[in-house]
Design an enzyme around this catalytic site. Structure first.
Site, PDB file in Angstrom:
ATOM      1  N   ARG A  90       0.831  -1.205   0.000  1.00 17.39           N
ATOM      2  CA  ARG A  90       0.000   0.000   0.000  1.00 17.39           C
ATOM      3  C   ARG A  90       0.866   1.254   0.000  1.00 17.39           C
ATOM      4  NH1 ARG A  90      -4.780   1.642   4.354  1.00 17.39           N
ATOM      5  NH2 ARG A  90      -5.174   3.716   3.478  1.00 17.39           N
ATOM      6  N   HIS A 194     -16.813   3.452  -4.394  1.00 19.47           N
ATOM      7  CA  HIS A 194     -15.939   4.617  -4.208  1.00 19.47           C
ATOM      8  C   HIS A 194     -16.147   5.672  -5.292  1.00 19.47           C
ATOM      9  CE1 HIS A 194     -12.881   2.429  -1.366  1.00 19.47           C
ATOM     10  NE2 HIS A 194     -14.128   2.431  -0.919  1.00 19.47           N
ATOM     11  N   TYR A 244     -14.629  10.095  -1.703  1.00 23.70           N
ATOM     12  CA  TYR A 244     -13.696   9.679  -2.751  1.00 23.70           C
ATOM     13  C   TYR A 244     -13.803  10.561  -3.994  1.00 23.70           C
ATOM     14  CZ  TYR A 244     -12.398   5.466  -0.217  1.00 23.70           C
ATOM     15  OH  TYR A 244     -11.898   4.594   0.731  1.00 23.70           O
TER      16      TYR A 244
END
Length: 421
Positions: A90, A194, A244
């Site tokens: 990540r 999202h 988002y």
């Protein structure tokens, strides 16, 4: 009832376990299996999970294992909450796209594609093993990017529904602002995972009064501040976008911000180390306050509600889930995975009808749906050209020079996870 959590060693898991304990009348779990290849952290999480059950007088049994086939054998539902490559991957996803002037984020843009490429093959292997062991089990996917992963599962013929906590979080927030119980709020929630908008906030159910104009009029400043978007934009839109959408509506501003502060991955990694230290305390028998900062708020309640409905034991009749479009949004393919209100039961999720969608949102949905199709092709079949095509199609990238550079960096940083690279 037996439930299995793949990725059970996640620091998220005590949030989920707390929900199972509190909501046992909705979802009477007899055996909860936490499966994770990381044995050391799994035992820390598993120990706290058992203490949470004991504290709340839940009589269900909690077991831990690193054996997937053993974990899913006889399960009624399998929840997926895994992160291939861990926080280290990540961190990369959130870093190298910024070097090219693009948003570095784990679920959208180039970082989101990298996560999809790592994740889809692993999830499909898990789902195949679930089907061999117990073909009647439901798979509930909380693994990002949820839309792409759920589409991969459905395309392969699995009994799967995708789940995200954005909608339930907004439901709780709006209920608090309006001083009504959460059960009294029904969202007209439309979009892709999202990439969603609340186009109405209804009291009591799908046919209830729309109080969104009142909500924006009386609480627009607070909502805008939470979204980190200007109030005039919300007034112009007349809807509430998911947070988002800031990556799209304020892309360059976000890039400048991300370049001047530690990555979210670094923050989460530090938080996870602290959480695991807390979990090791044999006196701790409830989820710690620190867990609220980890993300995933209300995930447990959404997961319990969804599992209960799918397994025929209860749950609310309408829930926001990720499932096949099948004509719900006529401007998208039937096999696109959308995130909308759906009637959920033992046969799965059936989207509720959606009023005509403003072209302002429909156009972006169509663009991102096309990207998700190309992203899934890259995840399933590999190859530099497929990665490049997916990146070139993404609205946050779009320029061939960026797509070329990002393709090379994505492959370089993820080579160990890409069988074809």
């Amino acid at each position: 009832m037996k439930l299995t959590v793949v990725g059970g060693g996640s620091t998220y898991t005590p949030e989920l376990v707390d929900g199972f304990a509190r909501l046992r009348d909705t979802l009477p779990v007899e055996e909860l299996v936490l499966m994770d290849p990381a044995r050391e952290r799994l035992e820390l999480v598993g120990g706290l999970a058992r203490r949470i059950f004991t504290r709340q007088d839940h009589r269900g049994r909690i077991t831990t294992t690193d054996n997937l086939d053993e974990a899913v054998d006889g399960a009624d539902a399998v929840l997926l909450q895994l992160r291939v490559g861990g926080q280290a991957a990540r961190q990369q996803d959130e870093t190298w796209p910024l070097e090219c002037g693009c948003v570095g984020q784990e679920t959208t843009g180039a970082g989101g594609l990298a996560k999809a490429l790592r994740t889809v093959p692993v999830v499909l292997d898990i789902a195949d093993r679930v089907r061999r062991t117990n073909p009647h089990a439901w798979i509930i996917d909380f693994t990002n990017p949820v839309g792409i992963v759920t589409r991969a599962l459905l395309r392969a013929g699995h009994k799967a529904v995708g789940l995200c906590n954005v909608a339930i979080g907004l439901q709780r927030k709006f209920a608090a602002l309006l001083s009504v119980p959460p059960s009294g709020i029904h969202l007209d929630h439309v979009g892709l995972n999202h990439l969603t908008w609340e186009t109405a906030v209804r009291l009591g159910g799908p046919e209830g009064e729309d109080v969104l104009p009142k909500l924006l009029g009386e609480h627009g400043d607070r909502i805008a501040a939470d979204l980190r978007l200007p109030r005039p934009l919300l007034d112009t839109l007349g809807v509430v976008p998911s947070y988002y959408l800031r990556y799209y509506y304020a892309h360059d501003e976000v890039v400048r911000e991300l370049r001047t502060k530690p990555s979210r991955a670094a923050e989460v990694a530090a938080m996870e180390r602290e959480l695991l230290t807390l979990y090791a305390d044999p006196e701790l028998d409830e989820k710690p306050e620190l867990l609220a900062g980890r993300g995933g708020a209300f995930y447990s309640e959404a997961a319990v509600d969804l599992a209960a409905a799918l397994l025929g034991g209860g749950g609310t009749p309408y829930q926001v889930v990720n499932t096949y479009n099948r004509g719900t949004l006529p401007f998208l393919p039937d096999d696109a995975v959308i995130e909308v209100q759906a009637a959920v039961g033992a046969k799965g999720a059936t989207p509720l009808p959606v009023p005509p969608v403003d072209p302002l949102y429909a156009g972006l949905m169509a663009d991102v749906t096309a990207y998700e199709h190309l992203a899934l092709e890259a995840a399933l079949h590999g190859g530099r050209d497929r990665v490049f095509r997916a990146l070139l199609s993404h609205p946050l990238i779009g320029q061939y020079a960026y797509a070329e550079t990002l393709t090379d960096r994505l492959i370089t940083h993820n080579r160990e996870h890409l069988a074809w690279a």
